[in-house]
Design a protein around this motif. Structure first.
Motif, PDB file in Angstrom:
ATOM      1  N   VAL A  42       0.160   7.522  -8.478  1.00 55.79           N
ATOM      2  CA  VAL A  42      -1.101   7.853  -9.149  1.00 55.79           C
ATOM      3  C   VAL A  42      -2.272   7.166  -8.454  1.00 55.79           C
ATOM      4  CG1 VAL A  42      -2.428   7.569 -11.290  1.00 55.79           C
ATOM      5  CG2 VAL A  42      -0.039   8.310 -11.381  1.00 55.79           C
ATOM      6  N   ARG A  43      -2.089   5.909  -8.102  1.00 57.25           N
ATOM      7  CA  ARG A  43      -3.170   5.177  -7.443  1.00 57.25           C
ATOM      8  C   ARG A  43      -3.514   5.792  -6.091  1.00 57.25           C
ATOM      9  NH1 ARG A  43      -6.455   2.731 -10.520  1.00 57.25           N
ATOM     10  NH2 ARG A  43      -7.299   1.965  -8.550  1.00 57.25           N
ATOM     11  N   GLU A  47      -7.249   6.835  -5.402  1.00 54.26           N
ATOM     12  CA  GLU A  47      -8.058   6.080  -4.440  1.00 54.26           C
ATOM     13  C   GLU A  47      -8.312   6.856  -3.162  1.00 54.26           C
ATOM     14  OE1 GLU A  47      -6.167   2.312  -3.812  1.00 54.26           O
ATOM     15  OE2 GLU A  47      -6.054   1.844  -5.948  1.00 54.26           O
ATOM     16  N   ARG A  48      -7.262   7.547  -2.669  1.00 52.13           N
ATOM     17  CA  ARG A  48      -7.335   8.268  -1.388  1.00 52.13           C
ATOM     18  C   ARG A  48      -7.937   7.347  -0.321  1.00 52.13           C
ATOM     19  NH1 ARG A  48      -6.317  13.739  -1.881  1.00 52.13           N
ATOM     20  NH2 ARG A  48      -6.131  14.477  -4.045  1.00 52.13           N
ATOM     21  N   SER A 120     -13.204  -3.253  -7.592  1.00 50.22           N
ATOM     22  CA  SER A 120     -12.989  -2.111  -6.709  1.00 50.22           C
ATOM     23  C   SER A 120     -14.095  -2.100  -5.659  1.00 50.22           C
ATOM     24  CB  SER A 120     -12.974  -0.796  -7.493  1.00 50.22           C
ATOM     25  OG  SER A 120     -14.232  -0.541  -8.098  1.00 50.22           O
ATOM     26  N   ALA A 121     -13.731  -1.650  -4.457  1.00 49.45           N
ATOM     27  CA  ALA A 121     -14.686  -1.613  -3.353  1.00 49.45           C
ATOM     28  C   ALA A 121     -14.423  -0.375  -2.513  1.00 49.45           C
ATOM     29  CB  ALA A 121     -14.571  -2.867  -2.490  1.00 49.45           C
ATOM     30  N   PHE A 122     -15.452   0.101  -1.850  1.00 54.60           N
ATOM     31  CA  PHE A 122     -15.319   1.257  -0.974  1.00 54.60           C
ATOM     32  C   PHE A 122     -14.523   0.888   0.277  1.00 54.60           C
ATOM     33  CE2 PHE A 122     -19.109   2.280  -3.449  1.00 54.60           C
ATOM     34  CZ  PHE A 122     -18.880   3.607  -3.772  1.00 54.60           C
ATOM     35  N   ARG A 123     -13.669   1.794   0.718  1.00 54.39           N
ATOM     36  CA  ARG A 123     -12.942   1.594   1.970  1.00 54.39           C
ATOM     37  C   ARG A 123     -13.868   1.856   3.148  1.00 54.39           C
ATOM     38  NH1 ARG A 123      -6.662   2.781   1.613  1.00 54.39           N
ATOM     39  NH2 ARG A 123      -6.355   2.635  -0.639  1.00 54.39           N
ATOM     40  N   ALA A 124     -13.642   1.109   4.213  1.00 52.97           N
ATOM     41  CA  ALA A 124     -14.367   1.342   5.459  1.00 52.97           C
ATOM     42  C   ALA A 124     -13.536   2.277   6.344  1.00 52.97           C
ATOM     43  CB  ALA A 124     -14.614   0.024   6.180  1.00 52.97           C
ATOM     44  N   PRO A 175      -2.159  -0.346   3.648  1.00 56.89           N
ATOM     45  CA  PRO A 175      -2.436  -1.784   3.729  1.00 56.89           C
ATOM     46  C   PRO A 175      -3.441  -2.277   2.694  1.00 56.89           C
ATOM     47  CG  PRO A 175      -3.594  -0.616   5.462  1.00 56.89           C
ATOM     48  CD  PRO A 175      -2.713   0.394   4.795  1.00 56.89           C
ATOM     49  N   TYR A 176      -4.063  -1.349   1.949  1.00 57.44           N
ATOM     50  CA  TYR A 176      -5.054  -1.752   0.955  1.00 57.44           C
ATOM     51  C   TYR A 176      -4.570  -1.551  -0.474  1.00 57.44           C
ATOM     52  CZ  TYR A 176      -7.864  -1.740   5.128  1.00 57.44           C
ATOM     53  OH  TYR A 176      -8.334  -1.995   6.391  1.00 57.44           O
ATOM     54  N   GLN A 177      -3.244  -1.458  -0.666  1.00 65.58           N
ATOM     55  CA  GLN A 177      -2.733  -1.452  -2.025  1.00 65.58           C
ATOM     56  C   GLN A 177      -3.097  -2.770  -2.713  1.00 65.58           C
ATOM     57  OE1 GLN A 177       1.370  -0.476  -2.628  1.00 65.58           O
ATOM     58  NE2 GLN A 177       1.300   1.347  -1.335  1.00 65.58           N
TER      59      GLN A 177
END
Length: 289
Positions: A42-43, A47-48, A120-124, A175-177
């Motif tokens: 689900v995550r 998140e995608r 929560s933060a935006f992915r680069a 790697p960002y779980q």
């Protein structure tokens, strides 16, 4: 009905704090980033490539230090007092800080997370393997690692021993779980990561070789070269596989060296995170006179 107010805690431990929103309705859409945290599937769908989660004071601080743009913060009332200094950081300007009681938090995240501190933060955007190779001298390459805690431990050791970046195979864990970020103490956010495409694996190792890297495939095979006998070149990448299975034969073939860590005959093997740390320490040791 959803209500909110600027507050710190129903117990008035801190008193009213400007910029904090108290949430009493677990269905409040402002908390959607934090739902079903224990479901990897689900995550991943939620998140995608858009955002990721951090858990704990140190990982959240590392999120801010790393330059990732924050989306929001969610706290248990008893976590707010310690977080107040963080709210004054310029990176937190305009970032919503939500506080909710334990019963609300449990319904939102899907389990009883005691006194949570979440963000929560935006992915680069990720660099390509070639881009990463062009600006790094020390890399770790992970093939098909499926344990987020191992990935987190390796990221933390990478930062500790001067590994510049991480290349991951198409089937390696995200790697960002949340657990990876937590176990790494947020250090994964300071390690640039490139994911090789399915059409470029294990060809990504050839990309590294073309960029001047030696690639050391870690294996328990007694015919491999002892790690301590290896001369460390200017550019080197340690290649590690998943627990038990290890590296695929094609990955071994694409590597420039097969390397083993000598351990006691009384012990079957090292955890991949421990093996990575030992390898990184050897790579980073002072040059011999």
């Amino acid at each position: 009905m959803t209500t909110d107010r600027t507050a710190a805690s129903s117990s008035n431990e801190v008193g009213r704090v400007a910029g904090v929103t108290y949430i009493v309705d677990p269905g409040d859409p402002r908390l959607d980033d934090y739902r079903e945290l224990n479901s990897i599937a689900v995550r991943a769908e939620m998140e995608r490539d858009e955002y990721f989660m951090g858990e704990g004071y140190v990982p959240v601080d590392r999120m801010l230090d790393s330059g990732h743009r924050m989306r929001s913060v969610l706290l248990h009332p008893k976590r707010l007092k310690r977080f107040i200094p963080t709210m004054s950081r310029p990176e937190m300007a305009g970032v919503p800080v939500y506080v909710a009681e334990q019963a609300v938090l449990a319904e939102v995240v899907g389990f009883n997370m005691d006194r949570c501190c979440l963000a929560s933060a935006f992915r680069a955007p990720m660099p390509t393997v070639a881009e990463l190779a062009s600006r790094c001298r020390r890399l770790v390459v992970l093939e098909a690692l499926n344990d987020d805690q191992n990935v987190g431990a390796i990221a933390r050791a990478s930062r500790a021993f001067g590994i510049d970046g991480m290349v991951i195979s198409p089937t390696c864990n995200d790697p960002y779980q949340r657990r990876t970020v937590r176990v790494s103490m947020g250090e994964i956010l300071h390690v640039p990561v490139a994911r090789a495409g399915a059409e470029d694996w294990p060809g990504a190792l050839h990309t590294l070789r073309d960029a001047g890297f030696e690639t050391w495939a870690l294996t328990p095979d007694v015919d491999a070269v002892d790690l301590w006998d290896m001369e460390v070149p200017d550019r080197v990448a340690a290649v590690l596989g998943a627990e038990g299975h290890g590296l695929e034969p094609k990955t071994m073939e694409a590597s420039t060296h097969r390397v083993r860590i000598s351990i006691s005959a009384n012990v079957d093997s090292l955890n991949v995170g421990h093996a990575a740390a030992v390898t990184f320490a050897v790579i980073g040791r002072p040059a011999r006179a």
